[in-house]
Design a protein around this motif. Sequence first.
Motif, PDB file in Angstrom:
ATOM      1  N   ASP A  83       0.811  -1.221   0.000  1.00  0.00           N
ATOM      2  CA  ASP A  83       0.000   0.000   0.000  1.00  0.00           C
ATOM      3  C   ASP A  83       0.845   1.273   0.000  1.00  0.00           C
ATOM      4  O   ASP A  83       0.291   2.375   0.026  1.00  0.00           O
TER       5      ASP A  83
ATOM      6  N   PHE B 279      -2.231   7.609  -9.171  1.00  0.00           N
ATOM      7  CA  PHE B 279      -3.310   6.794  -8.615  1.00  0.00           C
ATOM      8  C   PHE B 279      -4.529   6.928  -9.517  1.00  0.00           C
ATOM      9  O   PHE B 279      -5.032   8.027  -9.722  1.00  0.00           O
TER      10      PHE B 279
ATOM     11  N   ASP C 291      -7.405   4.721  -9.174  1.00  0.00           N
ATOM     12  CA  ASP C 291      -8.639   4.243  -8.555  1.00  0.00           C
ATOM     13  C   ASP C 291      -8.798   4.731  -7.124  1.00  0.00           C
ATOM     14  O   ASP C 291      -9.319   5.797  -6.866  1.00  0.00           O
ATOM     15  N   GLU C 292      -8.319   3.927  -6.165  1.00  0.00           N
ATOM     16  CA  GLU C 292      -8.550   4.211  -4.749  1.00  0.00           C
ATOM     17  C   GLU C 292      -7.781   5.444  -4.293  1.00  0.00           C
ATOM     18  O   GLU C 292      -6.573   5.556  -4.524  1.00  0.00           O
ATOM     19  N   PRO C 293      -8.449   6.406  -3.649  1.00  0.00           N
ATOM     20  CA  PRO C 293      -7.741   7.602  -3.171  1.00  0.00           C
ATOM     21  C   PRO C 293      -6.844   7.289  -1.984  1.00  0.00           C
ATOM     22  O   PRO C 293      -6.998   6.280  -1.300  1.00  0.00           O
TER      23      PRO C 293
ATOM     24  N   TYR D  28      -5.008  13.645  -4.675  1.00  0.00           N
ATOM     25  CA  TYR D  28      -5.144  12.194  -4.495  1.00  0.00           C
ATOM     26  C   TYR D  28      -5.801  11.816  -3.169  1.00  0.00           C
ATOM     27  O   TYR D  28      -6.104  10.639  -2.947  1.00  0.00           O
TER      28      TYR D  28
ATOM     29  N   ARG E 224      -8.303  11.209  -0.065  1.00  0.00           N
ATOM     30  CA  ARG E 224      -9.719  10.976   0.223  1.00  0.00           C
ATOM     31  C   ARG E 224     -10.209  11.936   1.303  1.00  0.00           C
ATOM     32  O   ARG E 224      -9.392  12.492   2.059  1.00  0.00           O
TER      33      ARG E 224
END
Length: 222
Positions: free
Chosen positions: A72, A109, A111-113, A141, A143
Motif C-alpha cells: 500500500d 493513482f 482508482d482508490e484515493p 489524491y 480521500r
Amino acid sequence: MTAKAACSDFLRFFRSWISNPLRVAAIAPSGDSLARIMTSEIAALDGPIIELGPGTGVFTRALLARGVSEADLTLIEYGPEFIDALQARFPAARVLQMDAAHLAQADIFEDEPVGAVISGLPLLSMSPRKIASILAGVFTYMRPGGAVYQFTYGPRCPVPRPILDRLGLKAVRIGGTVRNLPPASVYRISRRKPLELSRERLRYRDSDADIDVAAFSGETGG
C-alpha cells in the motif's frame, strides 16, 4: 535494523547532506521517536499511503510496524542515492524517483484515493511556490478526512499561512520530540470544514474541498 545498517544509513545520509544541504537539510536520518509521532494517527486501513522523501526508510519502517501493508506504500524520492536501498528494503512498495512538486501532473493513482501522506521533505528550505505545488498535488489524491503529516525543525508550521488559506487547509501540531537530531515537531495538515450559511444557523459540514491545482502549474521553482 542492525548497527551496521544504521551506520551505513547515517553515512549515506551525511554524504547526501554534504553534497546538497538544502535538499537534505539534516545531517542524520530521523530518529525512531520522531517516526512514532509521525505515524501515530495512521492505521492499516488508511492505505494506500504516499511517503514523500523517505530517504533511508525510517518512517517507512514505522508505517509497517503499525500494520500498514508494504504493497500500500508509494515512496516518492528525489535523491538517486536512496533509490536502490529503498527498493531492496521494501520490494513490495512502489518506489518512484521524482520531484514531489510534479505530483499533480503524474497521475500515479487511478482508482482508490490516498488515506494519508507522510512527508520527510525539508519544506523550510523550499520556496513558497514549491510548497504550494507539493500540497496541491498530494491533495488531488487524498480521500475526504485524509491528512499530510509533516515534521519541522522550526518553531512553527513550515507551511506559510497564506498557502494554507489559499488551498483551504489547516495545520495542527500533534507532537514533538527532543530525542531527534535536531529536535522536531509534527503537524497534521488537512482540509478545512468550510462554514455553510443556512437560514436557521451557521453549521459546519464535511466537504471535499476543491483545490485549484492549475493555479500552481509550473510553479515548481526551488
